[in-house]
Design a protein around this motif. Structure first.
Motif, PDB file in Angstrom:
ATOM      1  N   ASP A 163     106.711 130.378  -5.483  1.00 48.99           N
ATOM      2  CA  ASP A 163     105.688 130.606  -4.470  1.00 48.99           C
ATOM      3  C   ASP A 163     105.511 132.077  -4.101  1.00 48.99           C
ATOM      4  O   ASP A 163     104.520 132.437  -3.465  1.00 48.99           O
ATOM      5  CB  ASP A 163     106.010 129.818  -3.200  1.00 48.99           C
ATOM      6  CG  ASP A 163     105.843 128.330  -3.391  1.00 48.99           C
ATOM      7  OD1 ASP A 163     104.835 127.921  -3.981  1.00 48.99           O
ATOM      8  OD2 ASP A 163     106.727 127.569  -2.962  1.00 48.99           O
ATOM      9  N   GLN A 164     106.451 132.921  -4.466  1.00 46.44           N
ATOM     10  CA  GLN A 164     106.321 134.343  -4.152  1.00 46.44           C
ATOM     11  C   GLN A 164     107.138 135.155  -5.140  1.00 46.44           C
ATOM     12  O   GLN A 164     108.069 134.660  -5.766  1.00 46.44           O
ATOM     13  CB  GLN A 164     106.769 134.649  -2.723  1.00 46.44           C
ATOM     14  CG  GLN A 164     108.208 134.293  -2.414  1.00 46.44           C
ATOM     15  CD  GLN A 164     108.620 134.732  -1.013  1.00 46.44           C
ATOM     16  OE1 GLN A 164     108.856 135.904  -0.767  1.00 46.44           O
ATOM     17  NE2 GLN A 164     108.681 133.769  -0.087  1.00 46.44           N
ATOM     18  N   LEU A 165     106.765 136.419  -5.264  1.00 44.16           N
ATOM     19  CA  LEU A 165     107.476 137.341  -6.138  1.00 44.16           C
ATOM     20  C   LEU A 165     107.491 138.702  -5.471  1.00 44.16           C
ATOM     21  O   LEU A 165     106.438 139.247  -5.138  1.00 44.16           O
ATOM     22  CB  LEU A 165     106.796 137.437  -7.507  1.00 44.16           C
ATOM     23  CG  LEU A 165     107.415 138.428  -8.500  1.00 44.16           C
ATOM     24  CD1 LEU A 165     108.809 137.956  -8.934  1.00 44.16           C
ATOM     25  CD2 LEU A 165     106.520 138.615  -9.728  1.00 44.16           C
TER      26      LEU A 165
ATOM     27  N   VAL B 154     107.158 135.826  10.376  1.00 42.15           N
ATOM     28  CA  VAL B 154     108.159 134.981   9.722  1.00 42.15           C
ATOM     29  C   VAL B 154     108.720 135.729   8.519  1.00 42.15           C
ATOM     30  O   VAL B 154     107.957 136.264   7.702  1.00 42.15           O
ATOM     31  CB  VAL B 154     107.552 133.631   9.280  1.00 42.15           C
ATOM     32  CG1 VAL B 154     108.589 132.774   8.563  1.00 42.15           C
ATOM     33  CG2 VAL B 154     106.980 132.889  10.477  1.00 42.15           C
ATOM     34  N   ALA B 155     110.046 135.788   8.414  1.00 39.46           N
ATOM     35  CA  ALA B 155     110.684 136.476   7.293  1.00 39.46           C
ATOM     36  C   ALA B 155     110.273 135.831   5.970  1.00 39.46           C
ATOM     37  O   ALA B 155     110.012 134.625   5.918  1.00 39.46           O
ATOM     38  CB  ALA B 155     112.202 136.439   7.452  1.00 39.46           C
ATOM     39  N   LEU B 156     110.233 136.622   4.922  1.00 36.12           N
ATOM     40  CA  LEU B 156     109.792 136.114   3.622  1.00 36.12           C
ATOM     41  C   LEU B 156     110.625 134.916   3.178  1.00 36.12           C
ATOM     42  O   LEU B 156     110.088 133.936   2.653  1.00 36.12           O
ATOM     43  CB  LEU B 156     109.850 137.217   2.568  1.00 36.12           C
ATOM     44  CG  LEU B 156     108.808 138.331   2.681  1.00 36.12           C
ATOM     45  CD1 LEU B 156     109.018 139.372   1.606  1.00 36.12           C
ATOM     46  CD2 LEU B 156     107.390 137.756   2.595  1.00 36.12           C
ATOM     47  N   GLU B 157     111.930 134.978   3.395  1.00 36.77           N
ATOM     48  CA  GLU B 157     112.782 133.887   2.931  1.00 36.77           C
ATOM     49  C   GLU B 157     112.603 132.618   3.762  1.00 36.77           C
ATOM     50  O   GLU B 157     113.054 131.540   3.352  1.00 36.77           O
ATOM     51  CB  GLU B 157     114.257 134.307   2.924  1.00 36.77           C
ATOM     52  CG  GLU B 157     114.828 134.644   4.289  1.00 36.77           C
ATOM     53  CD  GLU B 157     114.695 136.118   4.650  1.00 36.77           C
ATOM     54  OE1 GLU B 157     115.411 136.564   5.564  1.00 36.77           O
ATOM     55  OE2 GLU B 157     113.865 136.810   4.015  1.00 36.77           O
ATOM     56  N   ALA B 158     111.940 132.743   4.917  1.00 40.14           N
ATOM     57  CA  ALA B 158     111.721 131.585   5.777  1.00 40.14           C
ATOM     58  C   ALA B 158     110.295 131.048   5.711  1.00 40.14           C
ATOM     59  O   ALA B 158     109.956 130.092   6.418  1.00 40.14           O
ATOM     60  CB  ALA B 158     112.081 131.937   7.223  1.00 40.14           C
TER      61      ALA B 158
ATOM     62  N   SER C 184     103.731 125.598   2.182  1.00 43.28           N
ATOM     63  CA  SER C 184     102.359 125.260   2.573  1.00 43.28           C
ATOM     64  C   SER C 184     101.584 126.486   3.028  1.00 43.28           C
ATOM     65  O   SER C 184     100.386 126.616   2.746  1.00 43.28           O
ATOM     66  CB  SER C 184     102.375 124.206   3.687  1.00 43.28           C
ATOM     67  OG  SER C 184     103.112 124.666   4.813  1.00 43.28           O
ATOM     68  N   ASP C 185     102.239 127.416   3.731  1.00 43.91           N
ATOM     69  CA  ASP C 185     101.567 128.648   4.137  1.00 43.91           C
ATOM     70  C   ASP C 185     101.310 129.552   2.943  1.00 43.91           C
ATOM     71  O   ASP C 185     100.217 130.106   2.784  1.00 43.91           O
ATOM     72  CB  ASP C 185     102.407 129.400   5.178  1.00 43.91           C
ATOM     73  CG  ASP C 185     102.328 128.769   6.553  1.00 43.91           C
ATOM     74  OD1 ASP C 185     101.307 128.125   6.859  1.00 43.91           O
ATOM     75  OD2 ASP C 185     103.284 128.924   7.333  1.00 43.91           O
ATOM     76  N   LEU C 186     102.305 129.710   2.092  1.00 43.63           N
ATOM     77  CA  LEU C 186     102.156 130.595   0.934  1.00 43.63           C
ATOM     78  C   LEU C 186     101.027 130.134   0.017  1.00 43.63           C
ATOM     79  O   LEU C 186     100.400 130.957  -0.657  1.00 43.63           O
ATOM     80  CB  LEU C 186     103.473 130.661   0.169  1.00 43.63           C
ATOM     81  CG  LEU C 186     104.651 131.278   0.929  1.00 43.63           C
ATOM     82  CD1 LEU C 186     105.945 131.072   0.165  1.00 43.63           C
ATOM     83  CD2 LEU C 186     104.423 132.752   1.203  1.00 43.63           C
TER      84      LEU C 186
ATOM     85  N   PHE D 109     103.338 143.831   7.587  1.00 43.36           N
ATOM     86  CA  PHE D 109     104.180 142.729   7.159  1.00 43.36           C
ATOM     87  C   PHE D 109     105.502 143.297   6.648  1.00 43.36           C
ATOM     88  O   PHE D 109     105.658 144.517   6.506  1.00 43.36           O
ATOM     89  CB  PHE D 109     103.501 141.927   6.052  1.00 43.36           C
ATOM     90  CG  PHE D 109     102.246 141.206   6.488  1.00 43.36           C
ATOM     91  CD1 PHE D 109     102.317 140.131   7.366  1.00 43.36           C
ATOM     92  CD2 PHE D 109     100.997 141.591   6.016  1.00 43.36           C
ATOM     93  CE1 PHE D 109     101.166 139.460   7.761  1.00 43.36           C
ATOM     94  CE2 PHE D 109      99.841 140.931   6.406  1.00 43.36           C
ATOM     95  CZ  PHE D 109      99.929 139.861   7.289  1.00 43.36           C
ATOM     96  N   GLU D 110     106.418 142.413   6.356  1.00 47.27           N
ATOM     97  CA  GLU D 110     107.714 142.827   5.830  1.00 47.27           C
ATOM     98  C   GLU D 110     107.551 143.639   4.546  1.00 47.27           C
ATOM     99  O   GLU D 110     108.272 144.609   4.307  1.00 47.27           O
ATOM    100  CB  GLU D 110     108.573 141.592   5.577  1.00 47.27           C
ATOM    101  CG  GLU D 110     109.982 141.855   5.137  1.00 47.27           C
ATOM    102  CD  GLU D 110     110.786 140.568   5.005  1.00 47.27           C
ATOM    103  OE1 GLU D 110     111.755 140.580   4.229  1.00 47.27           O
ATOM    104  OE2 GLU D 110     110.434 139.551   5.653  1.00 47.27           O
ATOM    105  N   ARG D 111     106.612 143.241   3.708  1.00 45.32           N
ATOM    106  CA  ARG D 111     106.220 143.988   2.523  1.00 45.32           C
ATOM    107  C   ARG D 111     104.702 143.948   2.401  1.00 45.32           C
ATOM    108  O   ARG D 111     104.046 143.094   3.004  1.00 45.32           O
ATOM    109  CB  ARG D 111     106.865 143.418   1.245  1.00 45.32           C
ATOM    110  CG  ARG D 111     108.388 143.562   1.225  1.00 45.32           C
ATOM    111  CD  ARG D 111     108.992 142.979  -0.033  1.00 45.32           C
ATOM    112  NE  ARG D 111     110.433 142.941   0.036  1.00 45.32           N
ATOM    113  CZ  ARG D 111     111.248 143.906  -0.381  1.00 45.32           C
ATOM    114  NH1 ARG D 111     110.734 144.999  -0.944  1.00 45.32           N
ATOM    115  NH2 ARG D 111     112.558 143.782  -0.277  1.00 45.32           N
TER     116      ARG D 111
END
Length: 260
Positions: free
Chosen positions: A159-161, A177-181, A185-187, A201-203
Motif C-alpha cells: 500500500d505504500q513505498l 497519522v504516522a505512516l506505519e499506522a 482503506s485511507d491509502l 506530512f511525515e514525508r
C-alpha cells in the motif's frame, strides 16, 4: 540589537530520493495498455537515466474503465518479476476486483459502476453474459475468468513505498497519522482530508487516484492521475537527487479529462 522581524526561518531542503537512483512514479493506467507502452518507451529513452539505478513505481489502478486491463496486469506482473526495482502499489480498483472475487455485495455494486465491466470483457467474458448477470453472477464471472495468478499478484501488492524523503501511495494519507499506522482503506481511497491538508506530512507524498488535467503540484504532495483512461495522457513523475520533472504521453487533440 537584533530584531526578530529581520530573522529568517531556515529554508526547508527540497525532498530527495536515495543517491544514485532515478525514480519513475507512474499514475493510474486504468486499462490503457497503449498509453503504458508509450510511457515505458519514453522512460527507456530518458537521457537522465545515465548510470543511475532505475526504479519504477506504479501507483495502482492498473485496471477498470480502459479496454485492456488484463494486458496491463500481465505487463506489470512481468516487469515486477524481472526486477526488484519495480513496485506496484494497490489501488482502490484492485481492491474492488479482489472483493468482487470474494463475493462482497457492496464491492460488487461499486465494481460494476467503476469500470468492472470493461475489466471482465478484457478477460474474455462474453458481453451478453455480463449484462445478464446479477451481482452473484458477476462474482462468479470474476472467479471463472480472472486467473488465480493475477488475483494472487494483486492481493500481494503493498500500500505504500518510502523512497528517501518521499512516500508513494495510491490515494493519499490521513493527516496526523504516522505512516506505519495508516489504514489500507485511507491509502487506497482517501480524498478530502488529505487533499485539503496544507501542512507538512511525515514525508512528501506522491499519489494518484484524484484526476487533474495536469499534475497537481503542492508544497506537501504531488498528484499524477491525469485521467489516462479518457484523456490518453498517462503521466510519470521523474525524481533524482532533489530534481523532479514529468514525462507524459501526448494528449490527443481535442481530448478532455473525465473525472470519476
Amino acid at each position: 540589537m537584533v530584531f526578530s522581524r529581520f530573522l529568517r526561518k531556515p529554508a526547508i531542503p527540497a525532498p530527495r530520493v536515495p543517491e544514485g537512483q532515478i525514480v519513475y512514479a507512474i499514475g493510474d493506467v486504468h486499462g490503457r495498455l497503449d498509453c503504458l507502452e508509450d510511457l515505458l518507451a519514453r522512460i527507456d529513452a530518458d537521457p537522465d537515466r545515465g548510470d543511475r539505478r532505475v526504479k519504477l513505481v506504479f501507483l495502482g489502478d492498473l485496471i477498470d474503465r480502459g479496454p485492456r486491463s488484463r494486458d496491463v496486469v500481465e505487463r506489470v506482473m512481468t516487469l515486477c518479476a524481472a526486477s526488484e526495482d519495480v513496485t506496484c502499489l494497490c489501488g482502490n480498483h484492485e481492491e474492488l476486483l479482489l472483493h468482487a472475487a470474494d463475493g462482497a455485495r457492496q464491492a460488487l455494486g461499486i465494481f460494476a459502476r467503476a469500470g468492472g465491466r470493461e475489466t471482465l470483457l478484457s478477460y474474455g467474458v462474453d458481453e451478453a453474459a455480463y449484462e445478464q448477470a446479477d451481482l452473484k453472477g458477476v462474482a462468479q464471472l470474476v472467479r471463472d475468468h480472472v486467473p488465480a495468478a493475477h488475483l494472487d499478484f494483486l492481493r500481494a501488492l503493498p500500500d505504500q513505498l518510502v523512497l528517501g524523503d518521499y512516500v508513494m501511495v495510491h490515494a493519499g494519507i490521513r493527516p496526523g497519522v504516522a505512516l506505519e499506522a495508516q489504514k489500507a482503506s485511507d491509502l487506497r481511497w482517501i480524498r478530502a482530508p488529505f487533499l485539503d491538508h496544507a501542512g507538512r506530512f511525515e514525508r512528501f507524498v506522491v499519489h494518484g487516484h484524484t484526476v487533474t488535467t495536469e499534475p497537481d503540484v503542492r508544497a506537501n504532495r504531488i498528484g499524477i492521475d491525469t485521467g489516462a483512461y479518457r484523456s490518453g495522457r498517462l503521466t510519470a513523475l521523474v525524481l533524482h537527487d532533489d530534481v523532479r520533472r514529468f514525462l507524459a504521453t501526448a494528449l490527443p487533440e481535442g481530448a478532455g479529462i473525465g473525472v470519476g
